[in-house]
Scaffold this motif. Structure first.
Motif, PDB file in Angstrom:
ATOM      1  N   VAL A   1      50.276   7.469  51.984  1.00 19.71           N
ATOM      2  CA  VAL A   1      50.886   7.155  50.629  1.00 19.71           C
ATOM      3  C   VAL A   1      52.219   6.455  51.205  1.00 19.71           C
ATOM      4  O   VAL A   1      52.524   5.417  50.792  1.00 19.71           O
ATOM      5  CB  VAL A   1      50.962   8.310  49.646  1.00 19.71           C
ATOM      6  N   ARG A   2      53.314   7.023  51.807  1.00 18.94           N
ATOM      7  CA  ARG A   2      54.507   6.522  52.223  1.00 18.94           C
ATOM      8  C   ARG A   2      54.281   5.183  52.972  1.00 18.94           C
ATOM      9  O   ARG A   2      54.879   4.471  53.062  1.00 18.94           O
ATOM     10  CB  ARG A   2      55.244   7.676  53.035  1.00 18.94           C
TER      11      ARG A   2
ATOM     12  N   LEU B   1      47.536  12.691  40.677  1.00 16.38           N
ATOM     13  CA  LEU B   1      48.151  13.520  41.645  1.00 16.38           C
ATOM     14  C   LEU B   1      47.523  14.855  41.784  1.00 16.38           C
ATOM     15  O   LEU B   1      47.466  15.469  40.612  1.00 16.38           O
ATOM     16  CB  LEU B   1      49.633  13.765  41.601  1.00 16.38           C
TER      17      LEU B   1
ATOM     18  N   GLY C   1      49.970  20.661  53.865  1.00 19.32           N
ATOM     19  CA  GLY C   1      49.925  19.295  53.850  1.00 19.32           C
ATOM     20  C   GLY C   1      48.523  18.833  54.463  1.00 19.32           C
ATOM     21  O   GLY C   1      47.480  19.703  54.209  1.00 19.32           O
TER      22      GLY C   1
ATOM     23  N   PRO D   1      50.701  12.678  51.383  1.00 17.38           N
ATOM     24  CA  PRO D   1      52.001  11.698  51.391  1.00 17.38           C
ATOM     25  C   PRO D   1      52.271  11.002  52.470  1.00 17.38           C
ATOM     26  O   PRO D   1      52.713   9.816  52.206  1.00 17.38           O
ATOM     27  CB  PRO D   1      52.953  12.869  51.383  1.00 17.38           C
ATOM     28  N   ARG D   2      51.926  11.450  53.533  1.00 17.21           N
ATOM     29  CA  ARG D   2      52.118  10.515  55.112  1.00 17.21           C
ATOM     30  C   ARG D   2      51.504   9.131  54.894  1.00 17.21           C
ATOM     31  O   ARG D   2      52.146   8.233  55.084  1.00 17.21           O
ATOM     32  CB  ARG D   2      51.862  11.284  56.088  1.00 17.21           C
TER      33      ARG D   2
ATOM     34  N   GLY E   1      52.938  10.165  44.776  1.00 18.77           N
ATOM     35  CA  GLY E   1      52.053  10.715  45.795  1.00 18.77           C
ATOM     36  C   GLY E   1      52.618  10.680  47.272  1.00 18.77           C
ATOM     37  O   GLY E   1      52.293  11.141  48.384  1.00 18.77           O
ATOM     38  N   ALA E   2      53.823  10.242  47.447  1.00 17.58           N
ATOM     39  CA  ALA E   2      54.650   9.716  48.610  1.00 17.58           C
ATOM     40  C   ALA E   2      55.367  10.985  48.960  1.00 17.58           C
ATOM     41  O   ALA E   2      55.949  11.148  50.057  1.00 17.58           O
ATOM     42  CB  ALA E   2      55.527   8.582  48.601  1.00 17.58           C
ATOM     43  N   VAL E   3      55.548  12.053  48.227  1.00 17.26           N
ATOM     44  CA  VAL E   3      56.447  13.143  48.418  1.00 17.26           C
ATOM     45  C   VAL E   3      55.740  14.281  48.530  1.00 17.26           C
ATOM     46  O   VAL E   3      54.693  14.882  48.048  1.00 17.26           O
ATOM     47  CB  VAL E   3      57.432  13.279  47.043  1.00 17.26           C
ATOM     48  N   ASP E   4      56.248  15.308  49.478  1.00 20.20           N
ATOM     49  CA  ASP E   4      55.570  16.393  49.980  1.00 20.20           C
ATOM     50  C   ASP E   4      55.997  17.506  49.153  1.00 20.20           C
ATOM     51  O   ASP E   4      56.761  17.299  48.154  1.00 20.20           O
ATOM     52  CB  ASP E   4      56.187  16.933  51.587  1.00 20.20           C
TER      53      ASP E   4
ATOM     54  N   THR F   1      49.398  18.591  48.489  1.00 20.28           N
ATOM     55  CA  THR F   1      49.092  17.560  47.223  1.00 20.28           C
ATOM     56  C   THR F   1      48.798  16.183  48.000  1.00 20.28           C
ATOM     57  O   THR F   1      48.933  16.073  49.130  1.00 20.28           O
ATOM     58  CB  THR F   1      50.793  17.431  46.660  1.00 20.28           C
TER      59      THR F   1
END
Ligand code: HEM
Length: 371
Positions: free
Chosen positions: A110-111, A226, A137, A107-108, A119-122, A352
């Motif tokens: 992707v953000r 995902l 993570g 996620p880090r 995919g940006a969310v943990d 994820t």
């Protein structure tokens, strides 16, 4: 004669060299499984090969502060092509067979490419977790699968060597799958360490995979999916202490055949409304297949491609692929309320990843996201 025959196996006779020298005709040929193309619209190691290979190594790593994801992923993709083709010297001459390497970004990263991207969310926290900080993570997933277990550490070393000091490994997990049991239409699923056939329900047709597995857009992620990884320790002795009927009530399926407790065959859909004459549900209210049922949860199908673990503890490396993280989170939140299976589990790693769209020589791995 009989006595001689019985003792032959443990006497010096059978160990005498040359007595049963193999002839050229008897020399077994190495069995090399069919190769799986690493390139295409989707990465290999998700829907293909079917059935999944017997062995897996998942490596989760972080990217260093100054490492640029674009060039790193492109290099990893290039290395994956040479490894799968068997032309990479770092393979040390081992035949790649059905090797697949599947890469995801956390996620880090992707953000950094777009805060609204899938995919940006943990992953949130759930019950029954005992997760060390380093096992929660991560920026990069390298999922390596092969029929030949020897390939896994060799391929991981090659890819980590390629990445150099741009990545820092967080945790890794090796795991394997049990023998394949036929389900339907040529599909199979293995048993898990609790003895039950695992991976029956999922997006198996092309239409289901378009709807629930593959990301349709935006363009930067189209063709990706995902992944959720959860390493779950299983309390095997407590589960084995149950009667078979009690074990079956935990899952809502028969242990031997995989058929739902509501009847039919392994391929039948569980009939959740079916009751005994005295009014009890055939598939109990807290059975796993009821709590995880996509219609009950109100979520899509997830492709479960889990592997069994031995170290650090017997259990399951649960792996699911879906095009909406809510499919996983809503299912586990619904299970958390009362799923009978959860009593036997402790989750010790959780992450994820956005599994990148497929790639080829002209379109390097990750180029649409970080190019
Ligand atoms: C150690 C933990 C787990 C074990 C041993 C396990 C095992 C199983 C088994 C044996 C089945 C029935 C056969 C099948 O359809 O494959 C099943 C179904 C299912 N499981 Fe799990 N599972 C575990 C954890 C989870 C988790 C964490 C999730 C997701 C949050 C999940 C989601 C599902 C779903 C969606 C189904 C299909 C339900 C249906 O529609 O019938 N499972 N699982």
């Amino acid at each position: 004669m009989v006595a001689a025959g019985l003792t032959a196996g443990c006497t010096a006779d059978s160990a005498r060299p040359g007595r049963h020298a193999p002839t050229a005709a008897a020399t077994p040929k190495p069995v090399v499984p069919k190769p799986v193309a690493p390139t295409g619209r989707h990465q290999a190691g998700i829907a293909l090969p079917q059935p999944a290979q017997g062995n897996l190594l998942a490596v989760v790593a972080d990217l260093g502060a100054t490492a640029a994801p674009g060039p790193l992923l492109a290099e990893l993709g290039q290395a994956i092509r040479t490894l799968a083709a068997g032309t990479d010297p770092r393979l040390l001459g081992l035949p790649p067979g059905d090797l697949t390497v599947t890469v995801g970004v956390g996620p880090r990263l992707v953000r950094a490419a777009g805060a609204a991207l899938p995919g940006a969310v943990d992953l949130p926290r759930f019950s029954r977790e005992r997760i060390a900080a380093r096992a929660r993570g991560g920026d990069l997933l390298i999922q390596i699968c092969a029929s030949d277990p020897l390939l896994l550490p060799v391929v991981a070393a090659a890819l980590l060597d390629q990445a150099g000091d741009r990545v820092h490994e967080r945790w890794r997990q090796s795991a394997r799958r049990g023998a394949n049991v036929p389900v339907a239409d040529g599909r199979t699923a293995p048993r898990n360490p609790l003895g039950f056939i695992d991976g029956i329900v999922g997006p198996h047709t092309t239409a289901e995979q378009q709807r629930d597995l593959w990301l349709a857009g935006p363009a930067a992620v189209a063709g990706g999916t995902l992944a959720v990884l959860r390493r779950m320790e299983l309390d095997l002795s407590r589960f084995a202490a149950l009667s078979v009927a009690e074990q079956e009530a935990v899952f809502g399926r028969h242990r031997a055949s995989g058929a739902p407790l509501s009847g039919g065959t392994i391929a039948s859909t569980p009939e959740l409304g079916a009751k005994t004459p005295d009014g009890r549900y055939l598939v109990p209210a807290d059975a796993h297949v009821r709590r995880a049922n996509p219609t009950v949860v109100g979520a899509g199908l997830m492709l479960r491609r889990s592997y069994s673990t031995d170290e650090p503890a017997p259990g399951l490396l649960f792996i699911s692929f879906q095009n909406d993280l809510r499919t996983f989170t809503a299912t586990l939140a619904h299970m958390d309320v009362s799923d009978a299976l959860l009593r036997f589990t402790t989750t010790t790693a959780s992450a994820t990843f956005l599994m990148l769209p497929g790639f080829d020589r002209k379109h390097p791995l990750g180029c649409r996201l970080f190019g």
